[in-house]
Design a protein around this motif. Structure first.
Motif, mmCIF file in Angstrom:
data_model
loop_
_atom_site.group_PDB
_atom_site.id
_atom_site.type_symbol
_atom_site.label_atom_id
_atom_site.label_comp_id
_atom_site.label_asym_id
_atom_site.label_seq_id
_atom_site.Cartn_x
_atom_site.Cartn_y
_atom_site.Cartn_z
ATOM 1 N N THR A 140 28.510 -22.766 -33.459
ATOM 2 C CA THR A 140 28.403 -22.085 -32.166
ATOM 3 C C THR A 140 29.736 -22.041 -31.439
ATOM 4 O O THR A 140 29.799 -21.689 -30.284
ATOM 5 N N GLY A 141 30.804 -22.443 -32.094
ATOM 6 C CA GLY A 141 32.083 -22.456 -31.404
ATOM 7 C C GLY A 141 33.235 -22.383 -32.368
ATOM 8 O O GLY A 141 33.065 -22.119 -33.548
ATOM 9 N N GLY A 142 34.412 -22.626 -31.824
ATOM 10 C CA GLY A 142 35.594 -22.670 -32.650
ATOM 11 C C GLY A 142 35.988 -21.328 -33.229
ATOM 12 O O GLY A 142 35.920 -20.289 -32.572
ATOM 13 N N LEU A 143 36.401 -21.349 -34.479
ATOM 14 C CA LEU A 143 36.884 -20.161 -35.172
ATOM 15 C C LEU A 143 35.821 -19.070 -35.233
ATOM 16 O O LEU A 143 36.107 -17.892 -35.077
ATOM 17 N N THR A 144 34.568 -19.473 -35.436
ATOM 18 C CA THR A 144 33.471 -18.510 -35.518
ATOM 19 C C THR A 144 33.364 -17.688 -34.241
ATOM 20 O O THR A 144 33.265 -16.466 -34.289
ATOM 21 N N THR A 145 33.395 -18.358 -33.107
ATOM 22 C CA THR A 145 33.281 -17.656 -31.824
ATOM 23 C C THR A 145 34.477 -16.746 -31.594
ATOM 24 O O THR A 145 34.330 -15.607 -31.157
ATOM 25 N N PHE A 146 35.678 -17.245 -31.909
ATOM 26 C CA PHE A 146 36.879 -16.440 -31.714
ATOM 27 C C PHE A 146 36.838 -15.176 -32.568
ATOM 28 O O PHE A 146 37.075 -14.073 -32.079
ATOM 29 N N PRO A 190 29.227 -25.385 -39.051
ATOM 30 C CA PRO A 190 30.372 -26.048 -38.415
ATOM 31 C C PRO A 190 31.360 -26.626 -39.432
ATOM 32 O O PRO A 190 32.564 -26.587 -39.218
ATOM 33 N N LYS A 191 30.854 -27.128 -40.538
ATOM 34 C CA LYS A 191 31.725 -27.686 -41.573
ATOM 35 C C LYS A 191 32.628 -26.596 -42.160
ATOM 36 O O LYS A 191 33.838 -26.773 -42.286
ATOM 37 N N THR A 192 32.052 -25.454 -42.509
ATOM 38 C CA THR A 192 32.826 -24.337 -43.054
ATOM 39 C C THR A 192 33.822 -23.822 -42.027
ATOM 40 O O THR A 192 34.963 -23.509 -42.359
ATOM 41 N N ASN A 193 33.402 -23.738 -40.784
ATOM 42 C CA ASN A 193 34.277 -23.303 -39.702
ATOM 43 C C ASN A 193 35.489 -24.225 -39.596
ATOM 44 O O ASN A 193 36.626 -23.760 -39.487
ATOM 45 N N ASN A 194 35.267 -25.531 -39.656
ATOM 46 C CA ASN A 194 36.356 -26.488 -39.511
ATOM 47 C C ASN A 194 37.293 -26.481 -40.711
ATOM 48 O O ASN A 194 38.505 -26.636 -40.556
ATOM 49 N N PHE A 231 45.969 -24.149 -32.256
ATOM 50 C CA PHE A 231 44.870 -23.903 -33.184
ATOM 51 C C PHE A 231 43.699 -24.867 -32.974
ATOM 52 O O PHE A 231 42.637 -24.672 -33.548
ATOM 53 N N TRP A 232 43.856 -25.914 -32.190
ATOM 54 C CA TRP A 232 42.796 -26.892 -31.999
ATOM 55 C C TRP A 232 41.504 -26.290 -31.455
ATOM 56 O O TRP A 232 40.428 -26.712 -31.863
ATOM 57 N N PRO A 233 41.552 -25.316 -30.542
ATOM 58 C CA PRO A 233 40.279 -24.742 -30.063
ATOM 59 C C PRO A 233 39.476 -24.026 -31.155
ATOM 60 O O PRO A 233 38.295 -23.743 -30.968
ATOM 61 N N LEU A 234 40.096 -23.734 -32.295
ATOM 62 C CA LEU A 234 39.360 -23.078 -33.375
ATOM 63 C C LEU A 234 38.398 -24.023 -34.085
ATOM 64 O O LEU A 234 37.512 -23.585 -34.802
ATOM 65 N N PHE A 235 38.570 -25.325 -33.892
ATOM 66 C CA PHE A 235 37.700 -26.304 -34.525
ATOM 67 C C PHE A 235 36.401 -26.440 -33.743
ATOM 68 O O PHE A 235 36.390 -26.384 -32.520
#
Length: 120
Positions: A23-29, A49-53, A98-102
Protein backbone atom coordinates in the motif's frame (compact mmCIF):
# COMPACT_ATOMS: atom_id res chain seq x y z
CA UNK A 1 -6.92 10.81 32.99
CA UNK A 2 -4.16 10.60 30.42
CA UNK A 3 -0.61 11.41 31.32
CA UNK A 4 0.89 14.36 29.53
CA UNK A 5 3.81 12.13 28.56
CA UNK A 6 1.80 9.61 26.53
CA UNK A 7 1.68 10.16 22.86
CA UNK A 8 -1.36 9.33 20.84
CA UNK A 9 -0.84 8.03 17.37
CA UNK A 10 -1.79 10.76 14.93
CA UNK A 11 0.23 9.25 12.15
CA UNK A 12 -1.26 9.12 8.69
CA UNK A 13 0.84 6.13 7.70
CA UNK A 14 -0.37 3.30 5.54
CA UNK A 15 -3.21 1.23 6.97
CA UNK A 16 -2.47 -2.38 7.87
CA UNK A 17 -2.52 -4.71 4.92
CA UNK A 18 -5.57 -6.91 4.78
CA UNK A 19 -5.00 -8.35 1.34
CA UNK A 20 -1.24 -8.81 1.60
CA UNK A 21 -0.59 -6.28 -1.18
CA UNK A 22 1.67 -3.28 -0.91
CA UNK A 23 0.00 0.00 0.00
CA UNK A 24 2.99 2.30 -0.12
CA UNK A 25 6.50 2.92 -1.22
CA UNK A 26 7.53 2.22 -4.80
CA UNK A 27 4.12 0.77 -5.67
CA UNK A 28 2.30 3.97 -4.74
CA UNK A 29 4.84 6.17 -6.52
CA UNK A 30 4.73 4.19 -9.76
CA UNK A 31 0.95 3.85 -9.70
CA UNK A 32 0.65 7.63 -9.38
CA UNK A 33 2.89 8.10 -12.43
CA UNK A 34 1.21 5.54 -14.70
CA UNK A 35 -2.34 5.90 -15.96
CA UNK A 36 -4.88 3.21 -15.13
CA UNK A 37 -5.17 2.39 -18.84
CA UNK A 38 -1.49 1.37 -19.01
CA UNK A 39 -0.64 -2.30 -19.41
CA UNK A 40 1.70 -2.04 -16.39
CA UNK A 41 -0.97 -0.78 -14.00
CA UNK A 42 -2.46 -4.20 -13.06
CA UNK A 43 1.00 -5.53 -12.18
CA UNK A 44 1.75 -2.62 -9.88
CA UNK A 45 -1.41 -3.25 -7.92
CA UNK A 46 -0.33 -6.86 -7.29
CA UNK A 47 3.09 -6.15 -5.74
CA UNK A 48 3.56 -7.50 -2.24
CA UNK A 49 5.46 -5.36 0.28
CA UNK A 50 8.38 -7.79 0.03
CA UNK A 51 8.55 -7.47 -3.78
CA UNK A 52 8.17 -3.70 -3.51
CA UNK A 53 11.10 -3.49 -1.08
CA UNK A 54 13.34 -5.72 -3.18
CA UNK A 55 12.60 -3.58 -6.25
CA UNK A 56 13.25 -0.37 -4.29
CA UNK A 57 16.59 -1.76 -3.03
CA UNK A 58 17.61 -2.72 -6.56
CA UNK A 59 16.71 0.72 -7.91
CA UNK A 60 18.73 2.35 -5.12
CA UNK A 61 21.75 0.11 -5.74
CA UNK A 62 21.52 0.79 -9.47
CA UNK A 63 21.57 4.54 -8.80
CA UNK A 64 24.68 4.29 -6.63
CA UNK A 65 26.47 2.05 -9.14
CA UNK A 66 25.74 4.56 -11.93
CA UNK A 67 27.09 7.39 -9.75
CA UNK A 68 30.29 5.42 -9.11
CA UNK A 69 30.76 4.67 -12.81
CA UNK A 70 30.19 8.29 -13.84
CA UNK A 71 32.65 9.39 -11.15
CA UNK A 72 35.23 6.97 -12.49
CA UNK A 73 34.60 8.25 -16.01
CA UNK A 74 35.17 11.83 -14.87
CA UNK A 75 38.44 10.83 -13.23
CA UNK A 76 39.83 8.67 -16.04
CA UNK A 77 38.55 10.32 -19.22
CA UNK A 78 38.75 13.96 -18.14
CA UNK A 79 41.58 13.56 -15.58
CA UNK A 80 39.72 15.55 -12.91
CA UNK A 81 40.17 13.61 -9.65
CA UNK A 82 38.99 16.43 -7.39
CA UNK A 83 35.77 16.96 -9.38
CA UNK A 84 35.23 13.20 -9.49
CA UNK A 85 35.54 12.94 -5.71
CA UNK A 86 33.11 15.81 -5.14
CA UNK A 87 30.63 14.38 -7.64
CA UNK A 88 30.66 10.98 -5.94
CA UNK A 89 30.30 12.41 -2.44
CA UNK A 90 27.40 14.67 -3.37
CA UNK A 91 25.51 12.13 -5.47
CA UNK A 92 26.16 8.96 -3.49
CA UNK A 93 25.11 10.43 -0.17
CA UNK A 94 21.84 11.58 -1.69
CA UNK A 95 20.64 7.98 -2.05
CA UNK A 96 18.42 8.70 0.96
CA UNK A 97 15.88 10.22 -1.45
CA UNK A 98 15.04 6.62 -2.35
CA UNK A 99 14.01 5.69 1.22
CA UNK A 100 10.35 6.70 0.73
CA UNK A 101 10.12 4.03 -1.99
CA UNK A 102 10.37 1.32 0.67
CA UNK A 103 7.17 -0.10 2.16
CA UNK A 104 7.42 -0.27 5.96
CA UNK A 105 4.67 -2.89 6.21
CA UNK A 106 7.33 -5.59 5.68
CA UNK A 107 10.73 -6.02 7.35
CA UNK A 108 12.35 -5.70 3.92
CA UNK A 109 12.38 -1.90 4.20
CA UNK A 110 15.64 -2.44 6.06
CA UNK A 111 17.18 -3.40 2.71
CA UNK A 112 18.09 0.26 2.30
CA UNK A 113 21.08 -0.62 4.47
CA UNK A 114 22.42 -2.74 1.60
CA UNK A 115 23.52 0.34 -0.31
CA UNK A 116 26.58 1.17 1.83
CA UNK A 117 27.52 -2.52 1.78
CA UNK A 118 27.37 -2.62 -2.03
CA UNK A 119 29.41 0.58 -2.28
CA UNK A 120 32.28 -0.84 -0.27
Amino acid sequence: EKSKFTMESTSTSNPPLSSGLSTGGLTTFLASQISSESSLYPYLNRLTPKTNNIAAALVTILYVKIVMEVGMLIRIKFDLPEISRKFIHICACSYVVFWPLFDVDHWGWRLNATVPVVMS
